[in-house]
Design a protein around this motif. Structure first.
Motif: not given
Length: 60
Positions: A50-51, A53-55
């Motif tokens: 998730i981190n 993808i968010k980055s």
């Protein structure tokens, strides 16, 4: 950003990791601060995915 060629060990580690990814579906890991290669893992926790993808910047 300064370009710095890979050392012989870094290059060897990266090639081994890429082969592991292609042949055994091992995840490639990278350092969050400078996007350098940080090894491999058999399984990556959902929070890490998730981190990652968010980055990724996205522009509409």
């Amino acid at each position: 950003m300064d370009f710095r060629p890979l050392t012989t060990k870094e290059r060897s580690d990266l090639i081994t990791a890429l082969r592991g990814n292609a042949e055994s579906d091992r995840a490639l890991l990278m350092d969050r601060r400078d996007t350098s290669f940080a090894g491999t893992a058999d399984d990556v926790p959902d929070e890490e995915v998730i981190n990652a993808i968010k980055s990724v910047p996205c522009h509409y």
